[in-house]
Motif scaffolding. Structure first.
Motif, PDB file in Angstrom:
ATOM      1  N   GLY A  95      16.941  71.034 -49.998  1.00 37.37           N
ATOM      2  CA  GLY A  95      16.933  72.177 -49.097  1.00 37.37           C
ATOM      3  C   GLY A  95      16.594  73.470 -49.806  1.00 37.37           C
ATOM      4  N   GLU A  96      16.210  73.356 -51.077  1.00 36.75           N
ATOM      5  CA  GLU A  96      15.814  74.552 -51.831  1.00 36.75           C
ATOM      6  C   GLU A  96      14.542  75.176 -51.258  1.00 36.75           C
ATOM      7  OE1 GLU A  96      14.266  74.025 -55.719  1.00 36.75           O
ATOM      8  OE2 GLU A  96      13.228  72.149 -55.256  1.00 36.75           O
ATOM      9  N   ASP A  97      13.767  74.356 -50.513  1.00 35.92           N
ATOM     10  CA  ASP A  97      12.526  74.836 -49.909  1.00 35.92           C
ATOM     11  C   ASP A  97      12.348  74.159 -48.553  1.00 35.92           C
ATOM     12  OD1 ASP A  97      11.745  72.223 -50.525  1.00 35.92           O
ATOM     13  OD2 ASP A  97      10.716  72.826 -52.358  1.00 35.92           O
ATOM     14  N   ASP A  98      11.151  74.255 -47.995  1.00 36.51           N
ATOM     15  CA  ASP A  98      10.903  73.699 -46.659  1.00 36.51           C
ATOM     16  C   ASP A  98      10.733  72.186 -46.653  1.00 36.51           C
ATOM     17  OD1 ASP A  98      11.044  76.179 -45.472  1.00 36.51           O
ATOM     18  OD2 ASP A  98       8.883  76.556 -45.609  1.00 36.51           O
ATOM     19  N   HIS A  99      10.837  71.544 -47.816  1.00 32.14           N
ATOM     20  CA  HIS A  99      10.606  70.104 -47.902  1.00 32.14           C
ATOM     21  C   HIS A  99      11.889  69.282 -47.849  1.00 32.14           C
ATOM     22  CE1 HIS A  99       6.587  71.322 -48.749  1.00 32.14           C
ATOM     23  NE2 HIS A  99       6.897  71.848 -49.913  1.00 32.14           N
ATOM     24  N   GLY A 100      13.048  69.935 -47.707  1.00 29.08           N
ATOM     25  CA  GLY A 100      14.300  69.196 -47.684  1.00 29.08           C
ATOM     26  C   GLY A 100      15.318  69.787 -46.723  1.00 29.08           C
ATOM     27  N   TRP A 101      16.220  68.914 -46.245  1.00 31.18           N
ATOM     28  CA  TRP A 101      17.312  69.289 -45.347  1.00 31.18           C
ATOM     29  C   TRP A 101      18.556  68.589 -45.879  1.00 31.18           C
ATOM     30  CZ3 TRP A 101      12.394  68.194 -44.215  1.00 31.18           C
ATOM     31  CH2 TRP A 101      11.672  69.037 -43.355  1.00 31.18           C
ATOM     32  N   GLY A 102      19.557  69.345 -46.317  1.00 35.20           N
ATOM     33  CA  GLY A 102      20.687  68.694 -46.955  1.00 35.20           C
ATOM     34  C   GLY A 102      22.028  69.335 -46.669  1.00 35.20           C
ATOM     35  N   LEU A 103      23.072  68.522 -46.841  1.00 39.10           N
ATOM     36  CA  LEU A 103      24.462  68.963 -46.756  1.00 39.10           C
ATOM     37  C   LEU A 103      25.097  68.774 -48.122  1.00 39.10           C
ATOM     38  CD1 LEU A 103      27.179  69.667 -45.284  1.00 39.10           C
ATOM     39  CD2 LEU A 103      27.383  67.212 -44.793  1.00 39.10           C
ATOM     40  N   ILE A 108      28.244  72.980 -46.900  1.00 34.00           N
ATOM     41  CA  ILE A 108      27.172  73.942 -46.623  1.00 34.00           C
ATOM     42  C   ILE A 108      25.850  73.218 -46.386  1.00 34.00           C
ATOM     43  CG2 ILE A 108      25.844  75.853 -47.599  1.00 34.00           C
ATOM     44  CD1 ILE A 108      28.366  76.656 -49.131  1.00 34.00           C
ATOM     45  N   LEU A 109      25.119  73.639 -45.358  1.00 34.96           N
ATOM     46  CA  LEU A 109      23.789  73.107 -45.062  1.00 34.96           C
ATOM     47  C   LEU A 109      22.734  73.948 -45.764  1.00 34.96           C
ATOM     48  CD1 LEU A 109      24.087  72.535 -41.198  1.00 34.96           C
ATOM     49  CD2 LEU A 109      24.237  70.787 -42.990  1.00 34.96           C
ATOM     50  N   TRP A 110      21.694  73.265 -46.261  1.00 33.69           N
ATOM     51  CA  TRP A 110      20.598  73.956 -46.938  1.00 33.69           C
ATOM     52  C   TRP A 110      19.247  73.512 -46.375  1.00 33.69           C
ATOM     53  CZ3 TRP A 110      20.521  77.661 -50.818  1.00 33.69           C
ATOM     54  CH2 TRP A 110      21.767  77.989 -51.372  1.00 33.69           C
ATOM     55  N   HIS A 111      18.385  74.483 -46.131  1.00 33.11           N
ATOM     56  CA  HIS A 111      16.981  74.221 -45.778  1.00 33.11           C
ATOM     57  C   HIS A 111      16.188  75.501 -45.986  1.00 33.11           C
ATOM     58  CE1 HIS A 111      13.321  72.889 -43.930  1.00 33.11           C
ATOM     59  NE2 HIS A 111      13.384  73.843 -43.021  1.00 33.11           N
ATOM     60  N   GLY A 112      15.003  75.355 -46.562  1.00 39.24           N
ATOM     61  CA  GLY A 112      14.138  76.510 -46.767  1.00 39.24           C
ATOM     62  C   GLY A 112      14.723  77.555 -47.694  1.00 39.24           C
ATOM     63  N   GLY A 136      14.560  60.888 -34.471  1.00 33.58           N
ATOM     64  CA  GLY A 136      13.199  61.392 -34.517  1.00 33.58           C
ATOM     65  C   GLY A 136      12.621  61.707 -33.153  1.00 33.58           C
ATOM     66  N   ILE A 137      13.289  61.257 -32.091  1.00 32.02           N
ATOM     67  CA  ILE A 137      12.832  61.560 -30.736  1.00 32.02           C
ATOM     68  C   ILE A 137      13.320  62.952 -30.332  1.00 32.02           C
ATOM     69  CG2 ILE A 137      12.716  60.748 -28.367  1.00 32.02           C
ATOM     70  CD1 ILE A 137      11.574  58.816 -30.523  1.00 32.02           C
ATOM     71  N   ALA A 138      14.619  63.186 -30.520  1.00 32.55           N
ATOM     72  CA  ALA A 138      15.187  64.499 -30.210  1.00 32.55           C
ATOM     73  C   ALA A 138      14.917  65.512 -31.319  1.00 32.55           C
ATOM     74  CB  ALA A 138      16.695  64.373 -29.986  1.00 32.55           C
ATOM     75  N   GLY A 139      14.580  65.004 -32.523  1.00 29.30           N
ATOM     76  CA  GLY A 139      14.295  65.894 -33.644  1.00 29.30           C
ATOM     77  C   GLY A 139      15.532  66.452 -34.315  1.00 29.30           C
ATOM     78  N   THR A 140      16.628  65.684 -34.321  1.00 28.42           N
ATOM     79  CA  THR A 140      17.892  66.193 -34.859  1.00 28.42           C
ATOM     80  C   THR A 140      18.408  65.351 -36.021  1.00 28.42           C
ATOM     81  OG1 THR A 140      19.156  64.888 -33.244  1.00 28.42           O
ATOM     82  CG2 THR A 140      18.580  67.162 -32.642  1.00 28.42           C
ATOM     83  N   LEU A 141      19.246  65.984 -36.835  1.00 30.69           N
ATOM     84  CA  LEU A 141      19.966  65.302 -37.908  1.00 30.69           C
ATOM     85  C   LEU A 141      21.442  65.644 -37.745  1.00 30.69           C
ATOM     86  CD1 LEU A 141      19.310  63.548 -40.473  1.00 30.69           C
ATOM     87  CD2 LEU A 141      19.681  65.641 -41.795  1.00 30.69           C
ATOM     88  N   THR A 142      22.275  64.606 -37.651  1.00 29.08           N
ATOM     89  CA  THR A 142      23.706  64.773 -37.405  1.00 29.08           C
ATOM     90  C   THR A 142      24.491  64.069 -38.501  1.00 29.08           C
ATOM     91  OG1 THR A 142      23.325  64.822 -35.014  1.00 29.08           O
ATOM     92  CG2 THR A 142      25.574  64.360 -35.751  1.00 29.08           C
ATOM     93  N   TYR A 143      25.561  64.710 -38.956  1.00 29.02           N
ATOM     94  CA  TYR A 143      26.397  64.120 -40.002  1.00 29.02           C
ATOM     95  C   TYR A 143      27.733  63.642 -39.434  1.00 29.02           C
ATOM     96  CZ  TYR A 143      23.276  66.077 -43.555  1.00 29.02           C
ATOM     97  OH  TYR A 143      22.190  66.384 -44.334  1.00 29.02           O
ATOM     98  N   LYS A 155      17.685  70.821 -36.346  1.00 29.60           N
ATOM     99  CA  LYS A 155      16.857  70.529 -35.181  1.00 29.60           C
ATOM    100  C   LYS A 155      15.380  70.723 -35.535  1.00 29.60           C
ATOM    101  CE  LYS A 155      20.379  72.085 -31.854  1.00 29.60           C
ATOM    102  NZ  LYS A 155      20.671  73.015 -30.725  1.00 29.60           N
ATOM    103  N   GLY A 156      14.504  70.297 -34.627  1.00 24.85           N
ATOM    104  CA  GLY A 156      13.074  70.503 -34.813  1.00 24.85           C
ATOM    105  C   GLY A 156      12.407  69.539 -35.768  1.00 24.85           C
ATOM    106  N   LEU A 157      13.099  68.471 -36.156  1.00 28.92           N
ATOM    107  CA  LEU A 157      12.537  67.530 -37.127  1.00 28.92           C
ATOM    108  C   LEU A 157      11.417  66.680 -36.535  1.00 28.92           C
ATOM    109  CD1 LEU A 157      15.910  66.479 -38.760  1.00 28.92           C
ATOM    110  CD2 LEU A 157      14.175  67.995 -39.729  1.00 28.92           C
ATOM    111  N   ASN A 158      11.342  66.611 -35.212  1.00 32.04           N
ATOM    112  CA  ASN A 158      10.248  65.878 -34.568  1.00 32.04           C
ATOM    113  C   ASN A 158       8.917  66.604 -34.722  1.00 32.04           C
ATOM    114  OD1 ASN A 158      11.568  67.823 -32.926  1.00 32.04           O
ATOM    115  ND2 ASN A 158      10.451  67.090 -31.130  1.00 32.04           N
ATOM    116  N   GLU A 159       8.962  67.849 -35.180  1.00 31.71           N
ATOM    117  CA  GLU A 159       7.730  68.614 -35.383  1.00 31.71           C
ATOM    118  C   GLU A 159       7.171  68.452 -36.795  1.00 31.71           C
ATOM    119  OE1 GLU A 159       8.676  72.623 -34.385  1.00 31.71           O
ATOM    120  OE2 GLU A 159       9.289  72.142 -32.327  1.00 31.71           O
ATOM    121  N   ILE A 160       7.915  67.782 -37.671  1.00 31.35           N
ATOM    122  CA  ILE A 160       7.465  67.576 -39.049  1.00 31.35           C
ATOM    123  C   ILE A 160       6.453  66.436 -39.073  1.00 31.35           C
ATOM    124  CG2 ILE A 160       8.165  67.104 -41.418  1.00 31.35           C
ATOM    125  CD1 ILE A 160       9.257  69.717 -40.214  1.00 31.35           C
ATOM    126  N   ARG A 161       5.275  66.702 -39.601  1.00 33.13           N
ATOM    127  CA  ARG A 161       4.211  65.698 -39.613  1.00 33.13           C
ATOM    128  C   ARG A 161       4.185  64.879 -40.904  1.00 33.13           C
ATOM    129  NH1 ARG A 161       5.018  65.960 -35.298  1.00 33.13           N
ATOM    130  NH2 ARG A 161       3.922  67.061 -33.626  1.00 33.13           N
TER     131      ARG A 161
END
Length: 241
Positions: A95-103, A108-112, A136-143, A155-161
Motif C-alpha cells: 500500500g506504499e503506492d497505487d499497486h497495493g492494498w493492505g492492512l 491501519i489500512l494502506w493504499h497509495g 471482484g464483481i462488487a470491487g471490494t476487499l473485506t477483512y 472499494k473500486g477494485l473492479n476497475e483495476i485492469r
C-alpha cells in the motif's frame, strides 16, 4: 461470529509463489503454504505474492498468523505485479503506492501511500486468524479477524485492469503466516463439475490414470498445485531498495 464467506462455493487451490518473493521469505510445508519471514534477523521488509489471480472472481482465504505478532508492520492484502516485495527499511510496504492494498497488524489500512484507521491493533504475541474476502464483481476487499467481519476495507477494485494477487509481508524476524482455508465462487456449471471431480482426484498422478481426452485432462489439471517440485531459493529482490 460471522457466517463463513462463500460457504456455498468450492475449495480453492493456490499457494505462495516461490519465484515471486523476497529473499528473506522461506516457504515450506504442504504445498509451500507456510511463509516464514526473516529466518535469522530482520533488517527490512519482506513479502511474497500468491499464485492466484483474483480479478473478476470472488475469493476468500484465511491466514493463520503465528503468535509472534510484533514489529513495525505485518501486512495482509492484495497487489499487482508491480507491488514491491522487498525493501531494506522497516515500513508499511503493501500500500506504499497505487499497486497495493493492505492492512497492518496495527489496524491501519494502506493504499497509495496514504493510511486510515480501520480496526483495533492486533494483540502482540498472540496468534490470530485473518480472513480476506475479495469480491471482484462488487470491487471490494473485506477483512475478518478470528471469524468476525471487520467490514469493507477497500472499494473500486473492479476497475483495476492489471492482475491482482494475494500478498503478505512482514518486518518482524521469525514470523510466520500460513495459508489455510481457501474458497472461491463457481464460474459456471462446468466449473462446478470440475470441483466435484477434484474432490476425488487430488494430484497429477491420479489424473493421469483416468482414461480421458487430453483436452479434458488439461482443464481438470488447471487448479492442481504442484507440491512435488523441489524448493529452489530465488533472490529476485536481493538488490531492491
Amino acid at each position: 461470529m460471522a457466517a463463513l464467506p462463500l460457504r456455498h462455493g468450492c475449495e480453492d487451490n493456490w499457494t505462495w509463489n516461490r519465484r515471486d518473493r523476497s529473499h528473506e521469505v522461506r516457504l515450506y510445508g504442504p504445498g509451500y503454504r507456510v511463509a516464514h519471514f526473516h529466518p535469522n534477523w530482520s533488517s527490512g521488509t519482506a513479502g511474497v505474492r500468491g499464485t492466484r489471480i483474483l480479478n473478476n472472481g470472488r475469493y476468500y482465504w484465511e491466514l493463520r498468523i503465528s503468535q509472534r505478532i510484533f514489529g513495525t508492520s505485518m501486512m495482509f492484502g492484495i497487489g499487482t505485479k508491480r507491488a514491491r516485495l522487498h525493501v531494506d527499511a522497516f515500513m508499511n510496504l503493501l500500500g506504499e503506492d497505487d499497486h497495493g492494498w493492505g492492512l497492518s497488524h496495527k489496524g491501519i489500512l494502506w493504499h497509495g501511500g496514504r493510511w486510515t484507521h480501520y480496526t483495533k491493533p492486533f494483540r502482540e504475541n498472540e496468534s490470530t486468524t485473518v480472513g480476506i474476502l475479495f469480491d471482484g464483481i462488487a470491487g471490494t476487499l473485506t477483512y475478518y479477524k478470528d471469524g468476525t467481519c471487520l467490514g469493507v476495507a477497500f472499494k473500486g477494485l473492479n476497475e483495476i485492469r492489471e492482475p491482482l494477487y494475494p500478498i503478505v509481508c512482514s518486518t518482524a524476524a521469525k514470523t510466520e503466516m500460513t495459508l489455510a482455508l481457501m474458497k472461491r465462487d463457481f464460474v459456471n456449471l462446468q466449473d462446478r463439475c470440475r470441483a466435484e471431480i477434484l474432490k476425488r482426484v487430488k494430484s497429477q498422478s491420479e489424473l493421469d490414470k483416468l482414461a480421458l481426452p487430453q483436452r479434458i485432462k488439461a482443464y481438470l489439471n488447471e487448479p492442481l498445485v504442484d507440491s512435488v517440485e523441489p524448493f529452489k531459493p530465488v533472490n529476485n529482490y536481493v538488490n531492491s531498495v
